[in-house]
Design a protein around this motif. Structure first.
Motif, short mmCIF file in Angstrom:
data_model
loop_
_atom_site.label_atom_id
_atom_site.label_comp_id
_atom_site.label_asym_id
_atom_site.label_seq_id
_atom_site.Cartn_x
_atom_site.Cartn_y
_atom_site.Cartn_z
N ILE A 260 3.63 -1.75 8.14
CA ILE A 260 3.88 -1.64 6.69
C ILE A 260 5.18 -0.89 6.43
O ILE A 260 6.00 -1.30 5.59
CB ILE A 260 2.69 -0.93 6.01
N GLN A 261 5.37 0.20 7.15
CA GLN A 261 6.58 1.00 6.95
C GLN A 261 7.83 0.23 7.35
O GLN A 261 8.86 0.29 6.67
CB GLN A 261 6.49 2.28 7.77
N ARG A 262 7.73 -0.53 8.41
CA ARG A 262 8.91 -1.22 8.93
C ARG A 262 9.22 -2.50 8.18
O ARG A 262 10.40 -2.82 7.94
CB ARG A 262 8.68 -1.53 10.41
N PHE A 263 8.17 -3.26 7.79
CA PHE A 263 8.41 -4.59 7.23
C PHE A 263 7.94 -4.75 5.79
O PHE A 263 8.12 -5.81 5.19
CB PHE A 263 7.70 -5.66 8.07
N GLY A 264 7.32 -3.71 5.22
CA GLY A 264 6.73 -3.84 3.90
C GLY A 264 7.72 -4.11 2.80
O GLY A 264 8.94 -4.02 2.95
N VAL A 265 7.17 -4.43 1.63
CA VAL A 265 7.99 -4.72 0.45
C VAL A 265 8.85 -3.52 0.11
O VAL A 265 8.36 -2.40 0.00
CB VAL A 265 7.10 -5.10 -0.74
N GLY A 266 10.15 -3.76 -0.05
CA GLY A 266 11.07 -2.69 -0.37
C GLY A 266 11.69 -2.02 0.84
O GLY A 266 12.62 -1.22 0.69
N SER A 267 11.17 -2.34 2.03
CA SER A 267 11.77 -1.77 3.24
C SER A 267 13.15 -2.37 3.45
O SER A 267 13.52 -3.38 2.85
CB SER A 267 10.88 -2.06 4.46
N ASP A 268 13.93 -1.75 4.31
CA ASP A 268 15.26 -2.30 4.62
C ASP A 268 15.14 -3.72 5.17
O ASP A 268 15.96 -4.59 4.85
CB ASP A 268 15.98 -1.40 5.63
N TYR A 269 14.13 -3.92 5.98
CA TYR A 269 13.93 -5.25 6.55
C TYR A 269 13.62 -6.26 5.45
O TYR A 269 14.21 -7.34 5.40
CB TYR A 269 12.79 -5.23 7.57
N TRP A 270 12.71 -5.91 4.58
CA TRP A 270 12.32 -6.80 3.48
C TRP A 270 13.53 -7.15 2.61
O TRP A 270 13.76 -8.30 2.27
CB TRP A 270 11.25 -6.12 2.64
N ASN A 271 14.31 -6.15 2.28
CA ASN A 271 15.44 -6.36 1.37
C ASN A 271 16.55 -7.19 2.00
O ASN A 271 17.37 -7.79 1.29
CB ASN A 271 16.01 -5.02 0.91
N SER A 272 16.61 -7.21 3.31
CA SER A 272 17.71 -7.92 3.97
C SER A 272 17.33 -9.32 4.43
O SER A 272 18.14 -9.98 5.07
CB SER A 272 18.21 -7.10 5.18
N HIS A 273 16.11 -9.78 4.09
CA HIS A 273 15.70 -11.12 4.53
C HIS A 273 15.28 -11.97 3.34
O HIS A 273 14.93 -11.46 2.27
CB HIS A 273 14.55 -11.02 5.55
N ASN A 274 15.28 -13.28 3.57
CA ASN A 274 15.02 -14.22 2.49
C ASN A 274 13.52 -14.46 2.31
O ASN A 274 12.68 -13.89 3.02
CB ASN A 274 15.75 -15.55 2.75
N GLU A 275 13.20 -15.34 1.36
CA GLU A 275 11.81 -15.58 1.01
C GLU A 275 11.02 -16.23 2.14
O GLU A 275 9.83 -15.98 2.28
CB GLU A 275 11.73 -16.47 -0.24
N ALA B 227 8.93 -3.64 22.38
CA ALA B 227 10.28 -3.46 22.92
C ALA B 227 11.24 -4.45 22.28
O ALA B 227 12.39 -4.10 21.97
CB ALA B 227 10.26 -3.66 24.43
N PHE B 228 10.78 -5.68 22.05
CA PHE B 228 11.66 -6.65 21.37
C PHE B 228 11.97 -6.19 19.95
O PHE B 228 13.11 -6.25 19.50
CB PHE B 228 10.99 -8.03 21.34
N VAL B 229 10.94 -5.73 19.23
CA VAL B 229 11.13 -5.31 17.84
C VAL B 229 12.08 -4.12 17.77
O VAL B 229 12.95 -4.05 16.89
CB VAL B 229 9.79 -4.97 17.18
N LEU B 230 11.94 -3.18 18.71
CA LEU B 230 12.83 -2.01 18.72
C LEU B 230 14.26 -2.43 19.09
O LEU B 230 15.22 -1.84 18.59
CB LEU B 230 12.32 -0.96 19.71
N ARG B 231 14.36 -3.43 19.94
CA ARG B 231 15.70 -3.88 20.36
C ARG B 231 16.38 -4.69 19.25
O ARG B 231 17.58 -4.57 19.02
CB ARG B 231 15.58 -4.72 21.63
N TYR B 232 15.58 -5.51 18.57
CA TYR B 232 16.12 -6.35 17.50
C TYR B 232 15.31 -6.14 16.22
O TYR B 232 14.53 -7.01 15.81
CB TYR B 232 16.08 -7.83 17.91
N PRO B 233 15.45 -4.97 15.62
CA PRO B 233 14.61 -4.64 14.46
C PRO B 233 14.82 -5.55 13.26
O PRO B 233 13.93 -5.65 12.41
CB PRO B 233 15.03 -3.20 14.14
N ASP B 234 15.96 -6.22 13.15
CA ASP B 234 16.24 -7.08 12.00
C ASP B 234 16.00 -8.55 12.30
O ASP B 234 16.27 -9.39 11.44
CB ASP B 234 17.68 -6.88 11.54
N ASP B 235 15.51 -8.87 13.49
CA ASP B 235 15.30 -10.27 13.84
C ASP B 235 14.18 -10.87 12.98
O ASP B 235 13.23 -10.19 12.60
CB ASP B 235 14.92 -10.37 15.32
#
Length: 972
Positions: free
Chosen positions: A385-400, A346-354
């Protein structure tokens, strides 16, 4: 009798002073864990070092009572009665302190009773404790007596302003004697009647504690709210009140209100993430307690979904993640794995980019692993993998830093899924099942390779992917990954096997007719690579060259470069034609891949091939020039400016015939200007202008040189460049500005000849804008003044006056000042000429000549006065007055004609006086005009000199009517 009583009162006061000071106690600090009123400490007041008589509380009380028996003053009786009650209460407190100290000492002694001396000490302490208990019991009545005294005071004096202190002590006495409800009642009366009392905040807080302890949570909440309403400033109970109010509401089962109260505390005490992470000690304890109870409340209200509902209604908070964390932790502690997982999800769905989303989802997966829910485990591994994997929107929008958190679980999940489906596919009996499972395994292996191309075990993933692809009869993909294993990981134990398997995959694939030629080329290339990497073959060099040429033709630049490099390494065994081919492919491939140093070297090598046509060699050398130029661009992008300039400047040396050198040299000059290397920039710019005088880029060189010369302070050279712009520019305004600035720079360089030329050009050519035009005239005046050229200076002074007159409504304060100055300076020239003319015989001739200069001077001084520039108004007025004065004095002292007798001389004198008197009168009036300016607050040197002249002119009085009114009116 009164004196005796007063003396007696002072003695009693001194005796009781130390006891009275310690009778004002404070309640316990809210930061302490214990909240019972029996823990209220004494207020420690440091007294002066003077020794106090050793007396008991009872003795002091008795003396106060003796005073009461004789005292008659009402106010003093009230104060003493209050002190008696306080002393009784203090006696009880002291007794309790002694009792507690004795109990502590006995406990400490008994813990170390191995020593005989310590055992003896313990026995003594036990005896002392027994005595203290007897004393305490005896003095218990003192506290009860103090209650009666306080109540009597309140009853007898209900309206005294200091009854808040009495109520405070009465509440304390009730508490000491174990009467909580009476304590509450008194505290309620205190806070109600004395909201501004110094005891208010503490009393309100203790009231809330007592009400809470008594189970009256509603009243406790109200007490805490009143403390909150007082605000944070000078309110040490503010934070605790907010925290305890929230607990009171929770006890009342007002869940949402309690959450709001806890939220307010969180908002104020932990306003950002930094405050959360830096909390320690009691702050951290309160934070953890609030989070724990908030999680419990949300669970009571339904489940994890209530967190979002609540904060959607009341505004999102930066600490929501901690509430989800605590609630999930509570579920997992109870083995409610699905509830715990749902909370984290529920937290991840509420704050998917956290930034915590991957960690929370990994905890979710770990929970399913612990619960051995294998289906859910792998389902959510795939979602992760789909949500946080390499090349995902999440991956591309976060730092190292965030990606580092993701990498380890991501690699583990990918490998687990790939291995699971691979093994399942291999063991499957049905063909359709095998096909489906192997395709899934292939997808996960590919994802692993894509996500972790630099991992140590990625070569194994490539190999397994190639094997899965072979089982699926996807030979194109199989040969790709076999070749990766064979040629990118030559030290891998299965590299030779992979290389051979790649050739087999090429042979097994059946391309369509249109692809056959291409496929044959790839097959040959693969075979040659295998031959090169593993068994040695005498044809390796020629095959590599041919392969590289095919790769270049098909724009496989990286492969072509790699292959051509291998071929070039074997150039000693290659014919010249193949050496040329290897160099050519290497050079073109490196250029396309922006590896320009290698491109330059290889293309230069290729250009040396003996059988090249003239055109082909010229084209190759031009490509070399392009490679050098590109190296300069790369160096500039990397902020290596000296290297960039070096590349661009050496291009003319390496390939002097190239047209690219023009742009390169110009870019070098521009970069040198940007980096403020002006010496080198000037050198390059001048050479560029010399080499390419007609090139369009040359037109911009003067402006660059001007900047460089300005920075170096070489004003003369900068002036010549500005002169060039003035001559060549097609923009009138740019020409005008360059003309004026050129003159200024010549002047700064002390080149007056050229400065005069350019100022004259400006003055003659540009009448607008007016400000600049008049400044040019002024500059010429100043230069000629410095050279002592009066004639030319007169000309430009006149031009200044004329230009200002023509400007009319465009005149400025500056132009009027310059015009007034010019008029005054011209007047000075005429005045000097006037003063040089002596009045000699024949007088009519010399007077006429002197008057000529006087009129010219008067005209100029009058112009200066009319311009109303203060500096030149007083000076010009003074000068006009002096002209009249000097002419009058000159007439009177002029040479007398020869041969005149006494009577004739006397008549001649009268004639001169008749001529001189109007002049002298005019001088007086003009000087008086100047002196009159003192009434306007003006007094300068010229006014002062007018006073001096008047001292000479007014020793006698003249009443002549024939005055030169016209001159005076002009001055006015």
């Amino acid at each position: 009798m009164s004196n005796i009583l007063n003396h007696h009162w002072h003695v009693l006061l001194l005796i009781a002073f130390s006891g009275l000071l310690s009778s004002c106690a404070v309640f316990q600090d809210p930061a302490e864990q214990q909240t019972r009123l029996e823990n209220i400490p004494q207020l420690k007041v440091r007294l002066m070092s003077n020794e106090t008589p050793e007396v008991t509380h009872q003795e002091v009380i008795e003396r106060y009572q003796q005073y009461l028996a004789v005292a008659t003053e009402p106010e003093m009786r009230i104060r003493v009665a209050h002190r008696i009650a306080s002393l009784k209460l203090q006696s009880e407190e002291v007794s309790q302190e002694r009792l507690e100290a004795a109990e502590d000492a006995l406990a400490a002694a008994q813990q170390t009773n191995d020593d005989i001396e310590i055992r003896n000490q313990a026995e003594k302490l036990a005896q002392e404790l027994a005595r203290e208990q007897q004393v305490s019991g005896a003095e218990r009545g003192m506290a009860l007596a103090s209650i009666k005294d306080y109540e009597a005071l309140l009853e007898q004096y209900p309206d005294r302003l200091d009854n808040d202190a009495v109520l405070y002590q009465l509440a304390k006495a009730y508490h000491i004697t174990g009467q909580p409800y009476q304590t509450i009642s008194v505290l309620e009366e205190l806070v109600l009647k004395y909201p501004r009392s110094v005891y208010y905040l503490e009393s309100e807080f203790r009231l809330g504690q007592l009400l809470y302890a008594a189970g009256d949570y509603e009243a406790a909440a109200e007490a805490y709210q009143r403390l909150i309403d007082r605000g944070r400033e000078d309110n040490k109970y503010y934070v605790s009140a907010g925290y305890l109010k929230a607990w009171s509401l929770f006890k009342l089962e007002q869940n949402e209100a309690s959450l709001l109260a806890f939220t307010r505390v969180m908002d104020e005490e932990y306003p950002d993430v930094a405050a959360l992470s830096s909390a320690t000690g009691s702050e951290l304890d309160m934070l953890n307690d609030i989070l724990r109870i908030m999680a419990i409340i949300f669970d009571y209200m339904g489940d994890w979904q209530q967190i979002a509902v609540f904060y959607d209604q009341h505004g999102q908070r930066h600490y929501e993640y901690l509430i989800y964390d605590r609630l999930a932790e509570q579920y997992y502690d109870k083995k409610y794995y699905k509830s715990g997982a749902s909370t984290l999800r529920a937290f991840v769905l509420r704050y998917p980019d956290d930034v915590l989303a991957p960690q929370y989802y990994a905890r979710l997966i770990e929970g399913y692993k612990e619960a051995r829910y294998s289906t859910l485990l792998r389902k959510h591994q795939g979602i992760y993998i789909q949500r946080f994997g390499v090349g995902s929107d999440y991956w591309n929008s976060h730092n190292e830093a965030v990606r580092d958190v993701i990498r380890e679980p991501l690699a583990m999940y990918l490998w687990d899924l790939a291995s699971f489906h691979h093994a399942w596919g291999q063991s499957a009996k049905k063909r359709s099942d095998k096909q489906q499972r192997l395709e899934i395994a292939s997808r996960w292996y590919q994802e692993y390779v894509r996500s972790f191309p630099l991992a140590d075990d990625v070569v194994e993933a490539h190999f397994l992917l190639a094997e899965v692809s072979t089982e699926l009869k996807d030979y194109v993909k199989a040969k790709d990954h076999y070749e990766i294993v064979a040629y990118q990981y030559p030290d891998y134990e299965k590299a030779p096997e992979a290389g051979y398997a790649a050739i087999l995959a090429f042979n097994k694939h059946k391309p369509v007719a249109a692809e056959k030629a291409v496929w044959r080329q790839l097959t040959v290339a693969s075979a040659m690579r295998f031959v090169q990497e593993f068994p040695q073959d005498e044809r390796r060099g020629t095959v590599l060259v041919n392969t590289s040429e095919m790769l270049l033709k098909d724009k496989y630049f990286e492969q072509a470069l790699t292959t051509s490099r291998l071929a070039w390494e074997a150039k000693g065994n290659l014919p010249e034609r193949y050496q040329y081919g290897a160099a050519l492919v290497r050079g073109h491939s490196a250029f396309e891949l922006e590896q320009y140093p290698e491109a330059e070297l290889a293309l230069m090598q290729a250009s040396q091939y003996s059988k090249l046509s003239r055109k082909k060699r010229r084209d190759l050398r031009e490509k070399v020039a392009a490679s050098i130029y590109k190296q300069g661009e790369q160096a500039k992008q990397n902020a290596d400016y000296p290297a960039a300039v070096g590349h661009w400047r050496r291009l003319a040396v390496v390939i002097p015939e190239s047209n690219t050198r023009i742009n390169a040299e110009y870019d070098a000059a521009t970069l040198l200007m940007e980096t403020k290397d002006y010496d080198q920039a000037i050198e390059v710019l001048l050479k560029f202008r010399s080499d390419y005088p007609q090139h369009k880029l040359t037109a911009d060189i003067p402006s660059k040189l001007i900047v460089a010369y300005e920075e170096k302070g070489d004003w003369r050279k900068a002036a010549f460049e500005l002169q060039t712009i003035w001559k060549t520019s097609k923009k009138p305004d740019e020409q005008r500005i360059a003309c004026f600035q050129s003159a200024e720079y010549f002047e700064k360089a002390d080149d007056q000849e050229n400065a005069i030329v350019m100022y004259k050009r400006y003055a003659h050519s540009y009448k607008r804008p007016f400000d600049a035009a008049i400044e040019a005239h002024f500059k010429l005046d100043q230069i000629y003044a410095s050279r002592g050229d009066e004639e030319k200076r007169r000309f430009w002074l006149g031009k200044i006056i004329s230009l200002n007159e023509k400007a009319k409504d465009q005149q400025t304060d500056r132009s009027k000042y310059l015009a007034a100055k010019a008029a005054y300076e011209l007047g000075e020239f005429e005045r000097q000429a006037f003063e040089k003319v002596a009045l000699t015989l024949p007088l009519d001739k010399s007077v006429t000549q002197k008057n000529h200069y006087m009129q010219r001077a008067l005209k100029r001084y009058t112009q200066a006065v009319q311009l109303q520039v203060l500096e030149y108004t007083t000076s010009s007025t003074y000068r006009i007055g002096e002209l009249y004065k000097q002419l009058a004095q000159g007439l009177m002292s002029s040479e007398r004609p020869a041969g005149m007798d006494e009577l004739e001389l006397e008549e001649y004198q009268f004639l001169l006086e008749d001529q001189a008197f109007p002049l002298e009168e005019a001088a007086i009036e003009i000087h008086q005009t100047n002196i009159g300016r003192t009434y306007d607050g003006l007094y300068d040197n010229w006014v002062k000199q007018s006073f001096g002249s008047m001292a000479e002119l007014m020793p006698g009085q003249y009443n002549k009517q024939e005055r030169a009114i016209g001159y005076v009116e002009q001055v006015r």
